[in-house]
Design an enzyme around this catalytic site. Sequence first.
Site, short mmCIF file in Angstrom:
data_model
loop_
_atom_site.label_atom_id
_atom_site.label_comp_id
_atom_site.label_asym_id
_atom_site.label_seq_id
_atom_site.Cartn_x
_atom_site.Cartn_y
_atom_site.Cartn_z
N SER A 21 0.81 -1.22 0.00
CA SER A 21 0.00 0.00 0.00
C SER A 21 0.84 1.26 0.00
O SER A 21 1.93 1.29 0.58
CB SER A 21 -0.90 0.03 1.24
N HIS A 31 -7.30 0.28 6.24
CA HIS A 31 -6.98 -1.14 6.45
C HIS A 31 -7.09 -1.53 7.92
O HIS A 31 -7.49 -2.65 8.24
CB HIS A 31 -5.59 -1.46 5.90
#
Lengths: 538, 538
Positions: free
Chosen positions: A348, A466
């Site tokens: 990410s 997340h």
Amino acid sequence: MNKKALAILMRARMRPHDPRTKLALSPLTEVNQTLTNSQGHAVQQAAAASKAEREFENVRESMHSAISMNKTEVLDAVLEDFAEGYLSLMHEDRGKLLFVLAKEYDLNRTQVRDLIKQYLGLELPRVSGEEAKSTSLEEEGKLSAFYRIERNLTHVLKPKYEVLFERLNTHPGGLKVLTILRADILSILAEENVASLRALDAYLKEKLSTWLSPAALELHQITWDDPASLLEKIVAYEAVHPICNLIDLKRRLGVGRRCFGYLHRSIPGEPLIFIEVALLMNVAQTIQEVLWVDPPVPECEATCALFYSISSTQPGLAGINLGKFLIKRVITLVKRDMPHISTFATLSPIPGYMQWLLSKLASQTKLADMDIIHSSADGSNSTFSENMLEPEEERALMDSSNCRDLTAGKNGMEVMLNLLMSTNYEWTNSEKFLSVLKAPLMRLCARYLLEEKKRGKALDSVANFHLQNGAMIERLNWMADLSEKGLRQSGGIMVNYVYRVESIEEYAQSYFSTGHIHASCDMRRYVKPMKEHETTIE
Amino acid sequence: MNKKALAILMRARMRPHDPRTKLALSPLTEVNQTLTNSQGHAVQQAAAASKAEREFENVRESMHSAISMNKTEVLDAVLEDFAEGYLSLMHEDRGKLLFVLAKEYDLNRTQVRDLIKQYLGLELPRVSGEEAKSTSLEEEGKLSAFYRIERNLTHVLKPKYEVLFERLNTHPGGLKVLTILRADILSILAEENVASLRALDAYLKEKLSTWLSPAALELHQITWDDPASLLEKIVAYEAVHPICNLIDLKRRLGVGRRCFGYLHRSIPGEPLIFIEVALLMNVAQTIQEVLWVDPPVPECEATCALFYSISSTQPGLAGINLGKFLIKRVITLVKRDMPHISTFATLSPIPGYMQWLLSKLASQTKLADMDIIHSSADGSNSTFSENMLEPEEERALMDSSNCRDLTAGKNGMEVMLNLLMSTNYEWTNSEKFLSVLKAPLMRLCARYLLEEKKRGKALDSVANFHLQNGAMIERLNWMADLSEKGLRQSGGIMVNYVYRVESIEEYAQSYFSTGHIHASCDMRRYVKPMKEHETTIE
């Protein structure tokens, strides 16, 4: 894939990837462009203005009919009228109409007051609970009056515009119109914060969350066999790693990769959110190995499903977390189809890191300057100033400093700031600067992710996403994304979040209730030595 | 179709068609039967009672967790627990639990009062509307307080049990559990009318209507290729003309017929409502020609789509009109696929006719008796008494009367009553009785359909259903349904309702707002001569 659709796709991939590209798929921009181009002369302008005024009034009328018509009347045509009319309005007129909706179709406060007064006149029945079973018939009668007024009050508290939302939702194509409507509301609210419009937005958002519950969404694996009209959306909306050409798109849908989207039956051929997955031997450390290694490992040898991009396509669904359910369903699906895959991780971006770091370095450098001025007077440092660098980092930076080039600076932080601000990310081309910067950049990145918070939640938006979905922070990767965007946002660093299937709910829960961030030992080690002079904004 | 499923289907068709058959598909009845059978001895009874008590407490606990757990916790398992537990409870315990839900998870009235008092303390802003544009910033600020409390009030007015409904709705299989829950609530309410349970029902019904909006339903053409598990449901739930064997079922799904159902993705393999259609040359006059003529006309020669049966499968969805949308969508679909079909009609039962007629005849006969007693005293008839028969009908009935058989009677109405009440519908076996009864039965049937109302709407439930959907009453058919049910409910008469595509919305609207019933001239003619001494219960 038919020829026309392919042609659209071919054109779509050539567009630069900027926020406005997204709107290119909504009728708004196209209409605006046409209108803007035609306003060459003053006469045309006046004519256009009067035409726009008439159009606005027409849409306002159709909106009124859509709200006030009896439910058994010919509603479909009216809703169609309104939807078409609204989409053809220019941005400014859309705003005007949304104000009308928020103000004139609000709830009736006189009715609310009347009911409230009736309610206060009722005698409160005995507290229920333990004694519930012994409720007498008389008490049931009393309760009955409460139920009636409460029910009426609930209805009266609904703004009149609810009818428009409800009706559009059940009208073919209406849900899409509602998401465009909300996107427009959000774009106005970004500029001015108006209470009535904020109330309209809150109401619509709540409705949309209900209608877009996971039960109403269909998981669809997007492949090269999908229609071009759908693939075009993937190209246009990919928000993390732009798709640069058709070969790139084809690779992302091919062997060793997966792409899944959530579709809603009322918005056909357009995923509301989609996720791209790479099947790998190990958790990837750089985006290059995910996007460019070809051919990838054979699928049967893969042990890791790496989520490397998740993009939502509807600006009007901002704040409605569809990603959480998507990730959970994709994990379930991949586990079922490929039992040999045991690790579910992401690679990410850290979109807020550089912004945070640069402003922190700049303000600390300034504070340090002031300290120098004042230190002779009282001999103490300012309580707000902090050397963000460890002694050895400070030393290495000062050693590399040279007053005649970009490394000039009075102290380590200033040297670091100047290096990071150098044009074209010059520091990334020098082995020396890279080695000097690596330690502080990685350590401060860990601090940013683990300790910098806003209202008790991770400051970084992707981290927050997340973590609230139940992931943990696993590893930082140096020089993992060398694209301009990657360097600008996070100095090229990327992070792996890991979803442990058995811990997802527990982690999500503890993050939700206490803000606790689960992280690997490696991640924790970065920030441990800093403990004594750490400052967090919790 | 696999062997096991076929076996189920074979058994299903042999069951007698009574209301309890419907429940046979819900786990409730099966469990009850098992438990009832095992209660042979007192000891076993005591053990079973204590076991049931424990089970009840378990379900109660899982219900509490399902409502009170934080939304990011492991909810799926808890909801699963509750659903299984609830379905395994005996009828009585289900009722107990529903009372607990209605009482202990009601809204918090103290919170409502507190907010209400805050609300009354706010200063009402200027009336919006014309002046909306000139709203000042100060007024926006005032409104802001209103919006906040109104929003909080809306939330506080939601009973706590809403959470359970919402959560079950998004949980796989949960929607089905909710429909069973509501069916249980309705069955309790049918016996005793408790305010708190009525409030629970109203709330759940409103939720279910939202979740079952036409947008969430999928139109599915049911064919012989569908799984046996689905076809089994058609056999079990066909409420109008019971399916007597597999050949009958196959014919209803074969050439010249269509069957369409509404499916919801959360209740797979089980249509919520389905409609059976026959493709014919003309609007059928008897159910025999619809069900038994084989082979039917070639589909390309058909000009009429006849809806001869519409059945809903979920007692828990009572009062939620899915049929209206189903009929409209089927009409659209058939028109598209078969442009040669121009007439859309029904051949419908008149379920309430005989009940209404017999009680009317009985009470009038009684009143007539009293009139005879009193007429000598004041010379006038009771204002409530009415000869329901025309003079020639009266004469014909009296002519056929014979004091020694079933036609005995003092007047036409009594003769008619006795004929209609004869065992095994003996009157239908005699040409003489049939010819005497036809005129009054047909005329009074038209009166029943056109003029007998309840709260401004047609008294007959099927008539009310089609009229509110926008149909008109076209024609009465004599001796159209000679089944036991047909004779018992409507003396064998059936009615054709016609859906005129271009008038559906208009008719639905005028029926909705004024109760006006659209009917053909033929239908109107039946009731015209009666005008001067007509009595309606409008």
